[in-house]
Design a protein around this motif. Structure first.
Motif, mmCIF file in Angstrom:
data_model
loop_
_atom_site.group_PDB
_atom_site.id
_atom_site.type_symbol
_atom_site.label_atom_id
_atom_site.label_comp_id
_atom_site.label_asym_id
_atom_site.label_seq_id
_atom_site.Cartn_x
_atom_site.Cartn_y
_atom_site.Cartn_z
ATOM 1 N N SER A 176 39.622 -114.343 34.550
ATOM 2 C CA SER A 176 39.374 -113.060 35.212
ATOM 3 C C SER A 176 38.831 -112.071 34.197
ATOM 4 C CB SER A 176 40.679 -112.530 35.814
ATOM 5 O OG SER A 176 41.643 -112.441 34.787
ATOM 6 N N TYR A 177 38.197 -111.032 34.685
ATOM 7 C CA TYR A 177 37.707 -109.948 33.826
ATOM 8 C C TYR A 177 38.282 -108.638 34.343
ATOM 9 C CZ TYR A 177 34.097 -113.127 32.068
ATOM 10 O OH TYR A 177 33.437 -114.169 31.498
ATOM 11 N N GLN A 178 38.572 -107.764 33.411
ATOM 12 C CA GLN A 178 39.036 -106.429 33.772
ATOM 13 C C GLN A 178 37.828 -105.505 33.781
ATOM 14 O OE1 GLN A 178 42.629 -105.946 33.949
ATOM 15 N NE2 GLN A 178 42.087 -104.037 34.995
ATOM 16 N N GLN B 102 38.819 -111.654 39.599
ATOM 17 C CA GLN B 102 39.202 -113.057 39.418
ATOM 18 C C GLN B 102 37.956 -113.901 39.648
ATOM 19 O OE1 GLN B 102 42.512 -113.849 38.670
ATOM 20 N NE2 GLN B 102 41.715 -115.878 38.203
ATOM 21 N N VAL B 103 37.412 -114.507 38.587
ATOM 22 C CA VAL B 103 36.137 -115.233 38.726
ATOM 23 C C VAL B 103 36.397 -116.721 38.997
ATOM 24 C CG1 VAL B 103 33.950 -115.783 37.626
ATOM 25 C CG2 VAL B 103 35.024 -113.585 37.177
ATOM 26 N N LEU B 104 37.215 -117.347 38.186
ATOM 27 C CA LEU B 104 37.507 -118.782 38.374
ATOM 28 C C LEU B 104 38.999 -118.935 38.686
ATOM 29 C CD1 LEU B 104 35.460 -120.189 35.342
ATOM 30 C CD2 LEU B 104 34.735 -120.044 37.736
ATOM 31 N N PRO C 13 26.577 -119.517 44.655
ATOM 32 C CA PRO C 13 25.900 -118.236 44.855
ATOM 33 C C PRO C 13 25.910 -117.380 43.590
ATOM 34 C CG PRO C 13 27.708 -118.542 46.422
ATOM 35 C CD PRO C 13 27.761 -119.682 45.471
ATOM 36 N N SER C 14 25.025 -116.399 43.571
ATOM 37 C CA SER C 14 24.965 -115.468 42.451
ATOM 38 C C SER C 14 26.317 -114.776 42.291
ATOM 39 C CB SER C 14 23.855 -114.452 42.747
ATOM 40 O OG SER C 14 23.703 -113.624 41.655
ATOM 41 N N GLY C 15 26.780 -114.698 41.060
ATOM 42 C CA GLY C 15 28.056 -114.024 40.801
ATOM 43 C C GLY C 15 29.275 -114.898 41.059
ATOM 44 N N SER C 16 29.054 -116.187 41.340
ATOM 45 C CA SER C 16 30.202 -117.041 41.682
ATOM 46 C C SER C 16 30.945 -117.551 40.448
ATOM 47 C CB SER C 16 29.742 -118.223 42.547
ATOM 48 O OG SER C 16 28.772 -118.985 41.856
ATOM 49 N N GLY C 17 30.371 -117.359 39.260
ATOM 50 C CA GLY C 17 31.107 -117.754 38.053
ATOM 51 C C GLY C 17 30.517 -118.926 37.297
ATOM 52 N N LYS C 18 29.259 -119.271 37.573
ATOM 53 C CA LYS C 18 28.646 -120.442 36.918
ATOM 54 C C LYS C 18 28.503 -120.217 35.409
ATOM 55 C CE LYS C 18 24.982 -120.185 39.573
ATOM 56 N NZ LYS C 18 25.357 -118.949 40.316
ATOM 57 N N THR C 19 27.954 -119.049 35.060
ATOM 58 C CA THR C 19 27.786 -118.754 33.628
ATOM 59 C C THR C 19 29.143 -118.618 32.943
ATOM 60 O OG1 THR C 19 25.667 -117.705 34.037
ATOM 61 C CG2 THR C 19 26.771 -117.109 31.982
ATOM 62 N N THR C 20 30.090 -118.038 33.651
ATOM 63 C CA THR C 20 31.441 -117.904 33.086
ATOM 64 C C THR C 20 32.010 -119.288 32.759
ATOM 65 O OG1 THR C 20 31.777 -115.891 34.366
ATOM 66 C CG2 THR C 20 33.763 -117.014 33.560
ATOM 67 N N LEU C 21 31.797 -120.232 33.669
ATOM 68 C CA LEU C 21 32.295 -121.592 33.419
ATOM 69 C C LEU C 21 31.602 -122.187 32.180
ATOM 70 C CD1 LEU C 21 34.028 -123.995 34.263
ATOM 71 C CD2 LEU C 21 32.231 -124.663 35.866
ATOM 72 N N THR D 150 22.270 -124.371 38.139
ATOM 73 C CA THR D 150 20.981 -124.066 38.762
ATOM 74 C C THR D 150 21.150 -123.518 40.172
ATOM 75 O OG1 THR D 150 18.817 -124.982 39.356
ATOM 76 C CG2 THR D 150 20.696 -126.442 39.644
ATOM 77 N N HIS D 151 20.138 -122.752 40.596
ATOM 78 C CA HIS D 151 20.056 -122.343 41.999
ATOM 79 C C HIS D 151 19.176 -123.316 42.777
ATOM 80 C CE1 HIS D 151 21.183 -118.150 40.658
ATOM 81 N NE2 HIS D 151 21.969 -118.358 41.684
ATOM 82 N N ASP D 152 18.500 -124.195 42.035
ATOM 83 C CA ASP D 152 17.478 -125.060 42.617
ATOM 84 C C ASP D 152 18.127 -126.370 43.092
ATOM 85 O OD1 ASP D 152 15.316 -126.623 43.203
ATOM 86 O OD2 ASP D 152 14.272 -126.292 41.294
HETATM 87 N N1 LIG Z 1 32.162 -109.782 30.465
HETATM 88 C C1 LIG Z 1 32.366 -109.501 31.758
HETATM 89 N N2 LIG Z 1 33.071 -108.400 32.119
HETATM 90 C C2 LIG Z 1 33.297 -108.106 33.425
HETATM 91 N N3 LIG Z 1 32.853 -108.874 34.454
HETATM 92 C C3 LIG Z 1 32.151 -109.963 34.149
HETATM 93 C C4 LIG Z 1 31.855 -110.342 32.796
HETATM 94 N N4 LIG Z 1 31.128 -111.492 32.810
HETATM 95 C C5 LIG Z 1 30.972 -111.815 34.112
HETATM 96 N N5 LIG Z 1 31.588 -110.900 34.911
HETATM 97 C C6 LIG Z 1 31.657 -110.932 36.388
HETATM 98 O O1 LIG Z 1 32.081 -112.232 36.768
HETATM 99 C C7 LIG Z 1 31.414 -112.649 37.948
HETATM 100 C C8 LIG Z 1 30.743 -114.010 37.702
HETATM 101 O O2 LIG Z 1 29.657 -113.853 36.783
HETATM 102 P P1 LIG Z 1 28.769 -115.084 36.302
HETATM 103 O O3 LIG Z 1 27.723 -114.525 35.400
HETATM 104 O O4 LIG Z 1 29.650 -116.132 35.769
HETATM 105 O O5 LIG Z 1 28.134 -115.566 37.696
HETATM 106 P P2 LIG Z 1 26.946 -116.578 37.988
HETATM 107 O O6 LIG Z 1 27.421 -117.498 39.062
HETATM 108 O O7 LIG Z 1 26.477 -117.189 36.723
HETATM 109 O O8 LIG Z 1 25.837 -115.606 38.573
HETATM 110 P P3 LIG Z 1 24.214 -115.696 38.586
HETATM 111 O O9 LIG Z 1 23.870 -116.905 39.406
HETATM 112 O O10 LIG Z 1 23.812 -114.413 39.256
HETATM 113 O O11 LIG Z 1 23.775 -115.774 37.159
HETATM 114 C C9 LIG Z 1 30.453 -111.534 38.324
HETATM 115 O O12 LIG Z 1 31.056 -110.748 39.316
HETATM 116 C C10 LIG Z 1 30.297 -110.760 37.037
HETATM 117 O O13 LIG Z 1 29.994 -109.416 37.275
#
Ligand SMILES: Nc1ncnc2c1ncn2[C@@H]1O[C@H](COP(=O)(O)OP(=O)(O)OP(=O)(O)O)[C@@H](O)[C@H]1O
Length: 227
Positions: free
Chosen positions: A11-13, A20-22, A40-48, A198-200
């Motif tokens: 999660s991120y504050q 809560q991302v993952l 979807p965008s913002g679902s947490g892929k990059t976070t993972l 990927t989105h593709d």
């Molecule tokens: N350092 C951070 N601080 C606060 N919130 C964050 C941080 N990093 C990511 N988030 C939030 O976590 C959520 C998931 O972000 P993430 O970048 O993992 O999504 P994503 O699936 O990769 O999106 P996209 O497809 O648009 O790149 C988003 O709501 C984002 O705003």
């Protein structure tokens, strides 16, 4: 590289809000797996991906990346893991504009190896991605596909066992996208572990497994892969 995540949350504050991302992510893959992740965008892929490169740490659960226990590891162990075991490929290439192609590729090695060794290794990798003839060119003189091929060569310079790709073809047309996928297939050969975000959806036909992130959880969509 073998990867195992168990009961992982992140999660991120943001101000007073807790995002809560993952949520209770569980999966394991064997060495040499190619795993695609969509969502979807913002679902947490990059976070993972950031958890899988040990840049960020999970709030709880277990994250085992090869020999690294990423939850217990200290900063130096995680840095060493990133340097020696992980290659990262980004949508926007992230090349250093002030350096030529060859220097971009050898930069990660320069603090650790003699310049000559780094130069030779960079040349071999540039040859592999079909960019050796452009080794003295600057990134601004290259097409998007050529920049990504350079970035892939750079990601390979430390012989990583894990390659993390964050939308590697997101900025490319279909022909260039297919060239990048061919290079990834050559690198992969069931030895190097590849995790590709990927989105593709077209790309999910490559690889061994496909997971989708929805509401912070992973859904296994592997069954739809056409082999
Ligand atoms: N350092 C951070 N601080 C606060 N919130 C964050 C941080 N990093 C990511 N988030 C939030 O976590 C959520 C998931 O972000 P993430 O970048 O993992 O999504 P994503 O699936 O990769 O999106 P996209 O497809 O648009 O790149 C988003 O709501 C984002 O705003």
């Amino acid at each position: 590289m073998q990867i195992k995540l168990q009961n992982v949350s992140k999660s991120y504050q943001k101000g007073t809000e807790l995002i809560q991302v993952l949520n209770n992510i569980d999966f394991s893959i064997e060495s040499g797996t190619w795993l695609n992740i969509t969502g979807p965008s913002g679902s947490g892929k990059t976070t993972l991906l950031r958890l899988l490169s040990a840049i960020e740490q999970a709030d709880n659960g277990q994250v085992v990346l090869g020999h690294l226990d990423a939850i217990k590891a200290n900063e130096e162990e995680r840095r060493s893991f990133r340097r020696n075991s992980v290659g990262y490929i980004f949508q926007d290439f992230q090349l250093f504009e002030q350096f030529d192609v060859q220097t971009n590729v050898m930069i990660p090695l320069l603090p650790y190896e003699p310049r000559k060794v780094a130069e030779e290794k960079a040349e071999k990798l540039l040859d592999m991605v079909g960019m050796l003839h452009r080794k003295n060119h600057m990134p601004s003189q290259l097409s998007g596909g050529e920049q990504q091929r350079t970035a892939i060569a750079r990601a390979l310079i430390n012989n990583p066992q894990l390659i993390l790709c964050d939308e590697p073809t997101g900025n490319l047309d279909i022909e260039k996208r297919d060239q990048i996928i061919e290079i990834l297939q050559e690198i992969h050969q069931n030895v190097v572990t590849i995790i590709l975000v990927t989105h593709d959806l077209e790309l999910t036909k490559y690889g061994d497994a496909h997971f989708e992130i929805r509401n912070g959880q992973l859904i296994d969509r592997t069954i739809s892969i056409v082999r």
